[in-house]
Design an enzyme around this catalytic site. Structure first.
Site, PDB file in Angstrom:
ATOM      1  N   GLU A 304       4.289  -6.520   1.217  1.00  0.00           N
ATOM      2  CA  GLU A 304       4.913  -6.080   2.466  1.00  0.00           C
ATOM      3  C   GLU A 304       6.253  -6.763   2.695  1.00  0.00           C
ATOM      4  O   GLU A 304       6.542  -7.253   3.784  1.00  0.00           O
ATOM      5  CB  GLU A 304       3.954  -6.315   3.646  1.00  0.00           C
ATOM      6  N   ASP A 383      -7.340  -2.203   4.033  1.00  0.00           N
ATOM      7  CA  ASP A 383      -6.814  -3.131   5.036  1.00  0.00           C
ATOM      8  C   ASP A 383      -7.610  -3.095   6.334  1.00  0.00           C
ATOM      9  O   ASP A 383      -7.189  -2.469   7.301  1.00  0.00           O
ATOM     10  CB  ASP A 383      -5.346  -2.776   5.316  1.00  0.00           C
ATOM     11  N   GLU A 411      -7.394  -5.666  14.875  1.00  0.00           N
ATOM     12  CA  GLU A 411      -6.175  -4.880  14.648  1.00  0.00           C
ATOM     13  C   GLU A 411      -6.444  -3.376  14.566  1.00  0.00           C
ATOM     14  O   GLU A 411      -5.811  -2.590  15.242  1.00  0.00           O
ATOM     15  CB  GLU A 411      -5.506  -5.358  13.358  1.00  0.00           C
TER      16      GLU A 411
END
Ligand code: GCW
Length: 834
Positions: A304, A383, A411
Site C-alpha cells: 500500500e 483484508d 474497520e
C-alpha cells in the site's frame, strides 16, 4: 441543601444502579452481592509479596484494590510470612525455598501461573505463584476475575499457561494523535507529533491488557512515520515504556524500512548494505540502553505504498533479517507483516488475485528468516472482511515463526457503530484445520508455533483504543478486546464462554442480564454478515472510502483486488485451480479439495471461491439471488430484534450504559435497513430477477421525500443510486428553512414514523416534524459518521413513536441546514400499531 437532599434521595432509591462510563471496562470490581459474599469470608486478610520488583508491587496493589472493591475488606500487606492465613505472591524461584513442601510445576511456560490453596504454618492460605513476575500479576487478575464472577475459590488448585509467548496488540496511532481506522476518539499515546504529557490513560490501558494476558503493545501505525526513530523521540518512548512496565506490557513500535535513509542520513536503506545493518544495530543498542525491556519492531513494507526491499531487488527475508539481527542480542522481536500485495492489479485479467499475494510472497522464503523474526499474517487472505477463509500461509511456513493478526477495531465490520462480536469469527478461524502435512494442524497451533515446534509464535490484535471514556466507542465492543486477549491466552475457549465471562465482569451476574447480553453478542457477527456481505463475497462496503456503509460496486474495476465480479449473470471470484485464479492450490490438499469443488465448498464461502449464476442453488436449496434477498431482510429484522432484547434489560443495567448501548443498537437497526435496501436493490437491478417474496423495490409504507410538496427543498440524485430510496433525496441548499409536506392518507390509528435523513460530519442541520402544525419531534443531525455527503455512510433513521394520525392530517418536515450539510432527507416510513 435542597440538592444535597435530592442527591441522597437518588442514591437511596432501592435498586438504582450507579452510572458508569465504561472506563473501568471489565475491571469494575463491583461489590459482590451480600447473598454470595459468604463464599469469600474465609479469604485471608493479609498479603505477603516475596520479592520486590515493580510488577510484583503492581500485582499486590491490584489484589488489594480488587478485594477492597468486591469484598469491602482492606488486605494488610506484610513483609514476612505471617503466623496467620495470607495471600502469598511470588515467583517459583523466590517461593520454593521458603515453601519447601509445595512442589511447583517444573515446566510451566513463561507467564503461566499457579493458584493454590495451601496451609501455611497451619493457616489456610492462597498462593499466587509463577515462573515470572508477570505470571504472578496474571494470577492475581485470574483470581479477581473468579471472585467477580462469583466462582467458588475454596480449595483452589489451578495451573494456567498461555498457548503462545507473543500476545500483543497493535495500535495504529499516528504521531499527530489521530488513529488510522480508530473509532473511539484520539490517541491515548500521541498528541501534536509527540507523546502525550499525561500518560495516565496509557497506564490504564496497559492494566486492561495485562488483565487478559496481553504482554506487548506496538503503539504507532504500521504505516509508520520514520520520525518515531529519530533521536529526540527516544526519551518520549522511554516515558511510554515506563507507563506500561508496571503491567508487564512491553513497548514496541512500528518502523519504516526506509528509516536509515529518511532519518538516518544514509543514502540507502538497502537491507544488504553493511552501513544499513550497522545503522539498525546502533539504533537498537541506543533504544535498549534506555528501554532494556523494549519489545521490538513491527514492519509493513512493500505494501500500500510503503517502501520495501523491492526498491533494491531484495527479499522480505533480507529486510526482516537485517532488523532482526539488530534486535536479537537484546531479546527483541521483529514482526514482519505478510500483508504485502500489489494494489494496482489489472482487474481485466481474470487470473489476477490479491488473495494469492501473501503466500506467493512469503512461502518461497520459508526457512530464511532469523529466529527472532515473526511473520504477522492476517487471518484471511484479503483484508479483515466479514467472512473469509483462513490464509493458506499459516500452513505455508514451517521453518519460520508466525503470528496471526486479528482486527479488534471493526474497520470492515461496522466500526463500533454496529455490534459485531468478533470472537465468534476468530474462533472459527483458529479452529480451522489446515491439514498441513496431512496431520491435524488447526490455525491456533500453527500461529502459536506449536505445530512445527517454533521458538516463537502468537497473536496480534489491532485494537485502536482511543480517548473515548469507554475505550472503543461502542460499550459492547470491549468484548472484542477482552475476547482477543482470552483467545490469545487460550485459543481453545469458545466464543460463548468468552461472552458470558465478559458480561459477568462488565454488567454483573444477574442471570437474565448474563443470558441476554451473551446471546446478543454471540449472534451479532452472523447478523452483521447477513445484511452486509453474503456468501463470502466480502463486505460489500465502500472499498475506496470509509469501509463503512454499502458501496457494492466500489470494489470493481480498480486495482485494489477486493473484487466480487458481480455482473448481469452471476457473482463470485473463481479461485479454483480448474478454471480460476488457482488460489485454491495454496491450501494443503484436503482443504484445497474442499474448496475446489462446488459440491463441498461451504455455502458461506461459495462466492469467495466460485463464480456462479444468480440462479445457482445453494446446499440450502435456495438460489443465490434469493439468499441475498432473504439474508438481508432477515439480518435487518434481527438487528431490530437486538434492540428489543436490549430494552428488556432496562433497570437491570445502570442507565448510562443502558442508554449508550440502546442508542447504538437503534442506530444499527436503522442502518441495517440502509444496507438491506442498497444491496438488494443493486442485485435486483443487476440480475433482473425479482424477489420471490416481493419485498425488494416495493415499499408500500414509504413516502419518498421527493414526492412530497417541497418549499425550498430540491430533489437530487444520490450516487450510487442504491444508497438512497428511489435513488433520490432532497436538500435545502438555497433559501432556508425548507419544508416538505403531504397529507396523510392512511387509516386512522397509532403509528410509528421513521424519518430517514442524512447525517454528515460537515454540518449539523436541525430537523423538525409537525403534524397539523403541532411540533412532534425535533433533533440536530450532529453525529460523527464518516461522510461529507448524502449516501450510504450518512443515511440515518430517526424514529418517532406513538403518533395518532388521521386521514387528512398534514405532516410537515422542516430542515434547517448548517455548514455544508443541507438538511438532506430521503423518505419517511409509517408503521402501524406502535
Ligand atoms: O485494512 C487495511 C486498512 C489500512 C491498513 C492496512 C494494513 C494500516 O484499510 O488502513 O493500514 O489494512 O493492515 O496495513
Amino acid at each position: 441543601m435542597r440538592y444535597f437532599i435530592l442527591a441522597m434521595f437518588v442514591l437511596a432509591v432501592p435498586g438504582r444502579l450507579a452510572a458508569e462510563t465504561g472506563s473501568a471496562a471489565w475491571l469494575r470490581y463491583a461489590p459482590v452481592e451480600a447473598a454470595v459474599r459468604g463464599r469469600y469470608s474465609a479469604l485471608p486478610a493479609h498479603v505477603v509479596t516475596v520479592g520486590d520488583s515493580i510488577v510484583l508491587k503492581t500485582a499486590r496493589a491490584e489484589l488489594v484494590r480488587g478485594v477492597q472493591g468486591m469484598l469491602g475488606r482492606t488486605l494488610r500487606a506484610e513483609a514476612e510470612l505471617p503466623q496467620q492465613s495470607a495471600f502469598v505472591l511470588g515467583t517459583f524461584a523466590n517461593l520454593a525455598p521458603i515453601l519447601p513442601g509445595v512442589g511447583f510445576p517444573a515446566h510451566l511456560r513463561e507467564d503461566g501461573f499457579v493458584l493454590k490453596a495451601w496451609r501455611l504454618h497451619g493457616f489456610p492460605s492462597l498462593l499466587i505463584a509463577a515462573p515470572s513476575e508477570r505470571g504472578v500479576l496474571y494470577g492475581v487478575f485470574a483470581l479477581l476475575s473468579k471472585i467477580a464472577r462469583q466462582q467458588n475459590i475454596a480449595a483452589l488448585d489451578e495451573v494456567q499457561e498461555p498457548a503462545a509467548p507473543l500476545r500483543w496488540v497493535n495500535q495504529w496511532d499516528n504521531l499527530n494523535g489521530s488513529i488510522e481506522r480508530g473509532y473511539a476518539g484520539r490517541s491515548i499515546i500521541f498528541e501534536n507529533g509527540r507523546v502525550r504529557e499525561d500518560l495516565e490513560r496509557a497506564g490504564d490501558y496497559a492494566r486492561l491488557l495485562a488483565s487478559v494476558g496481553i504482554n506487548g503493545c506496538a503503539i504507532n501505525n504500521v504505516n509508520a512515520d520514520p520520525r518515531i526513530l529519530a533521536d529526540d523521540f527516544l526519551p518520549q518512548l522511554v516515558r511510554v515504556a515506563d507507563a506500561f512496565r508496571p503491567w508487564g506490557v512491553v513497548l514496541a513500535i512500528s518502523v519504516d524500512l526506509s528509516s536509515p535513509k529518511v532519518i538516518g542520513g544514509l543514502e540507502t536503506f538497502d537491507p544488504l548494505d553493511a552501513r544499513v545493518g550497522e545503522w539498525w544495530r546502533r539504533k537498537a543498542e541506543e533504544i535498549y540502553r534506555q528501554i532494556p525491556d523494549f519489545g521490538g519492531f513491527v514492519v509493513k513494507a512493500d505494501s500500500e505504498g510503503r517502501l520495501g526491499p523491492s526498491a533494491y531487488g531484495r527479499t522480505h527475508a533480507d529486510a526482516a533479517n537485517v532488523i532482526a539481527r539488530a534486535l536479537a542480542p537484546h531479546g527483541g522481536v521483529m514482526f514482519y507483516r505478510a500483508f504485502v500485495y500489489n494494489h494496482h492489479l489489472d482487474w481485466r485479467d481474470a487470473k489476477n488475485d490479491r488473495a494469492k499475494a501473501a503466500y506467493d510472497n512469503f512461502h518461497p522464503l520459508d526457512g530464511q528468516f532469523e529466529n527472532n523474526a515473526v511473520i504477522q499474517i492476517k487471518n484471511g487472505p484479503i483484508d479483515f472482511q466479514v467472512r473469509e477463509p483462513v490464509s493458506p500461509l499459516f500452513a505455508g511456513l514451517r521453518r519460520t515463526n508466525e503470528a496471526i493478526e486479528l482486527q479488534i477495531t471493526q474497520e470492515y465490520t461496522g466500526q463500533q457503530r454496529h455490534l459485531c462480536f468478533l470472537p465468534s469469527m476468530w474462533e472459527e478461524a483458529l479452529d480451522f484445520d489446515l491439514h498441513a502435512d496431512g496431520e491435524s494442524t488447526p490455525v491456533r497451533d500453527l500461529a502459536s508455533g506449536r505445530a512445527f515446534h517454533r521458538p516463537l509464535g502468537g497473536f496480534v490484535g489491532v485494537a485502536n483504543a482511543g480517548m473515548d471514556a469507554n475505550w472503543l466507542g461502542h460499550p459492547l465492543a470491549m468484548a472484542n478486546l477482552y475476547g482477543f486477549g482470552r483467545l490469545a491466552w487460550n485459543p481453545d475457549l469458545q466464543a460463548g464462554t468468552i461472552a458470558e465471562e465478559w458480561t459477568r465482569l462488565t454488567f454483573g451476574n444477574d442471570p437474565v442480564v448474563v443470558r441476554t447480553v451473551a446471546t446478543i453478542l454471540v449472534e451479532s457477527w452472523r447478523i452483521y454478515e447477513s445484511y452486509t456481505g453474503p456468501l463470502g463475497a466480502g463486505t460489500l462496503t465502500d472499498i475506496l472510502g470509509s469501509h463503512y456503509g454499502p458501496g457494492i460496486e466500489s470494489s470493481e474495476r480498480n486495482g485494489w483486488g477486493q473484487w466480487h465480479r458481480a455482473d448481469h449473470e452471476g457473482i463470485g471470484m473463481d479461485r479454483t485451480v480448474a478454471t480460476g485464479t488457482g488460489f485454491v492450490a495454496q491450501y494443503p490438499a484436503p482443504v484445497a479439495r474442499l474448496y475446489e469443488s462446488l459440491q463441498t465448498c461451504p455455502d458461506e464461502l461459495l462466492l469467495f471461491f466460485h463464480h456462479v449464476p444468480y440462479t445457482y442453488r445453494l446446499h440450502t436449496g435456495k438460489t443465490v439471488i434469493q439468499h441475498i434477498y432473504d439474508s438481508h431482510y432477515e439480518g435487518a429484522e434481527q438487528a431490530e430484534e437486538l434492540v428489543r432484547q436490549w430494552t428488556g434489560l432496562k433497570g437491570q443495567i445502570d442507565d448510562e450504559r443502558y442508554e449508550a448501548v440502546l442508542a447504538r443498537l437503534e442506530y444499527q437497526a436503522g442502518h441495517a435497513i440502509v444496507w438491506r435496501d442498497a444491496v438488494s436493490n443493486w442485485f435486483y437491478r443487476m440480475s433482473g430477477i425479482a424477489d420471490a417474496q416481493g419485498r425488494v423495490g416495493h415499499y408500500p409504507d414509504r413516502m419518498e421525500a421527493e414526492a412530497m410538496r417541497l418549499q425550498g427543498y430540491v430533489p437530487f440524485d444520490v450516487v450510487p443510486a442504491e444508497n438512497a430510496s428511489g435513488g433520490k433525496a432532497i436538500e435545502c441548499a438555497g433559501l432556508q428553512p425548507c419544508a416538505a409536506d403531504f397529507r396523510f392518507d392512511r387509516p386512522a390509528g397509532q403509528y410509528e414514523l421513521d424519518v430517514q435523513y442524512f447525517d454528515q460530519n460537515n454540518g449539523a442541520s436541525t430537523f423538525r416534524v409537525y403534524v397539523d402544525n403541532r411540533l412532534v419531534d425535533e433533533w440536530v443531525a450532529n453525529g460523527s459518521l464518516p461522510a461529507t455527503k448524502p449516501g450510504g455512510d450518512s443515511s440515518t433513521r430517526r424514529r418517532i413513536p406513538g403518533l395518532k394520525l388521521r386521514p387528512g392530517d398534514e405532516i410537515r418536515l422542516e430542515g434547517i441546514p448548517e455548514g455544508a450539510e443541507h438538511a438532506p432527507l430521503d423518505y419517511i416510513e409509517f408503521r402501524q400499531g406502535k
